[in-house]
Design a protein around this motif. Sequence first.
Motif, mmCIF file in Angstrom:
data_model
loop_
_atom_site.group_PDB
_atom_site.id
_atom_site.type_symbol
_atom_site.label_atom_id
_atom_site.label_comp_id
_atom_site.label_asym_id
_atom_site.label_seq_id
_atom_site.Cartn_x
_atom_site.Cartn_y
_atom_site.Cartn_z
ATOM 1 N N ALA A 128 16.900 -49.456 -37.984
ATOM 2 C CA ALA A 128 15.661 -48.676 -37.978
ATOM 3 C C ALA A 128 14.492 -49.495 -37.449
ATOM 4 O O ALA A 128 13.654 -48.990 -36.679
ATOM 5 C CB ALA A 128 15.359 -48.174 -39.387
ATOM 6 N N PRO A 158 19.753 -44.466 -39.244
ATOM 7 C CA PRO A 158 18.361 -44.114 -38.930
ATOM 8 C C PRO A 158 18.243 -42.848 -38.095
ATOM 9 O O PRO A 158 17.302 -42.063 -38.272
ATOM 10 C CB PRO A 158 17.848 -45.343 -38.156
ATOM 11 N N HIS A 159 19.181 -42.631 -37.169
ATOM 12 C CA HIS A 159 19.097 -41.452 -36.316
ATOM 13 C C HIS A 159 19.288 -40.168 -37.127
ATOM 14 O O HIS A 159 18.571 -39.179 -36.917
ATOM 15 C CB HIS A 159 20.141 -41.534 -35.203
ATOM 16 N N ARG A 183 16.099 -39.548 -39.142
ATOM 17 C CA ARG A 183 14.974 -39.063 -38.327
ATOM 18 C C ARG A 183 15.058 -37.553 -38.126
ATOM 19 O O ARG A 183 14.031 -36.872 -38.067
ATOM 20 C CB ARG A 183 14.946 -39.766 -36.970
ATOM 21 N N HIS A 216 7.959 -44.334 -40.639
ATOM 22 C CA HIS A 216 8.690 -45.488 -41.162
ATOM 23 C C HIS A 216 8.383 -45.773 -42.631
ATOM 24 O O HIS A 216 9.123 -46.522 -43.271
ATOM 25 C CB HIS A 216 8.384 -46.730 -40.319
ATOM 26 N N LEU A 260 11.257 -43.687 -43.656
ATOM 27 C CA LEU A 260 12.495 -43.940 -42.930
ATOM 28 C C LEU A 260 13.154 -45.250 -43.372
ATOM 29 O O LEU A 260 14.383 -45.310 -43.521
ATOM 30 C CB LEU A 260 12.214 -43.977 -41.429
ATOM 31 N N LEU A 261 12.366 -46.294 -43.573
ATOM 32 C CA LEU A 261 12.943 -47.596 -43.922
ATOM 33 C C LEU A 261 13.612 -47.597 -45.299
ATOM 34 O O LEU A 261 14.775 -48.008 -45.415
ATOM 35 C CB LEU A 261 11.876 -48.682 -43.821
ATOM 36 N N SER A 265 16.705 -45.409 -45.143
ATOM 37 C CA SER A 265 17.797 -46.054 -44.408
ATOM 38 C C SER A 265 18.547 -47.040 -45.291
ATOM 39 O O SER A 265 19.780 -47.122 -45.246
ATOM 40 C CB SER A 265 17.248 -46.774 -43.172
#
Length: 372
Positions: free
Chosen positions: A107, A303-304, A307, A314, A317-318, A321
């Motif tokens: 990510a 990560p994909h 998203r 992020h 997201l982080l 992930s």
Amino acid sequence: MAVQDVMTTDGKRSMFSIAALRESHRVGDRTRIAALVIALLVIGSVFSLLFSVTTGASDASMFDVLANLGGQADALTTRDRIIIFDIRMPRAILGFLVGGSLAVSGAVMQGLFRNPLADPGLVGVSSGAGFGAVIMIVLGGSIAMPVFNLLGIYALPLAAFGGGLVTTLLLYRVATSNGQTSIGTMLLAGIALGALTGALTGLLTYMANDQQLRDLTFWGMGSLAGATWMKIAAAAPIILASYIVLPFMARGLNAITLGEAAAFHMGVPVQRLKNIAIVTVAAATGASVAVSGGIGFVGIVVPHVLRMVIGPDHRYLLPASALLGGSLLIFADVLARTIVAPAELPIGIITAAVGGPFFLWILLRQRSRLAL
């Protein structure tokens, strides 16, 4: 909408909107969805850990394990306690740490390079980390003996960290020109660096003795079979330290999606962000490779997928992930050790079987943007 006319680092004038980033967050705001997904991932992570430690030859159930952890000593037999707490639990915890670190590294790299094809395994960072670890395995009893004696259990993960860091710095240096990072150059440079470190690893393998060859077999396709509390003690501090800096990178990675010039004029210290991101990726990937070998595609798939569900912010997201990557690697490990029981598949085969087709799908979606 306010538009600012600013001077870029190369002396040219560039028009961009600071309000554009805020506007993009308002349109299609997924904050509530992201919070819900993270909460579900926390629950899923706990379930995956319990599922891993109670799947196999032992007859102990999740309720038995929970009862034992709650203080009911007779909930598990002596045999079950040995199997669960000395074999399966270290394996599950290590798998969660490794999967989370690989997903977070992917990510961060995708945010830094602004492309979903960036991944520590695909661009050679994992192979560089593996090379550093192989140096310590083969030469730790001779040339590198003083280093090995000085660092103790941390010698292997730190050697892998050094290899990953050098590879990442070389990759970024080759792929970046005039402040712009070429994705095509990055992928090609990653292939070249992977081939170079692979050749050097092969040379060291040729020099290895029988005991070292058995250890090096571990690196071929990745595995959690050798998980111990000692390995967790060696890798966990490095991986957890990389997690600590994630909240401080989220804002900068969000801003850099508008471009490095725009991020700079929004007050983001771009070069410092790059340095922190590179060190973080190298540390997380290096420590993971040191204890699990080469496990690919986790950093590109997780990560994909997230998203598409929670968006590119992020801040969410982080951590998402880390949770999803850890859970997925645990389930992949359970599949690897049960699908051909009593034998065991290398976990790298499982992740490659899933990640390979997924990568091709991403590549087909992105081919109009890639000038390879």
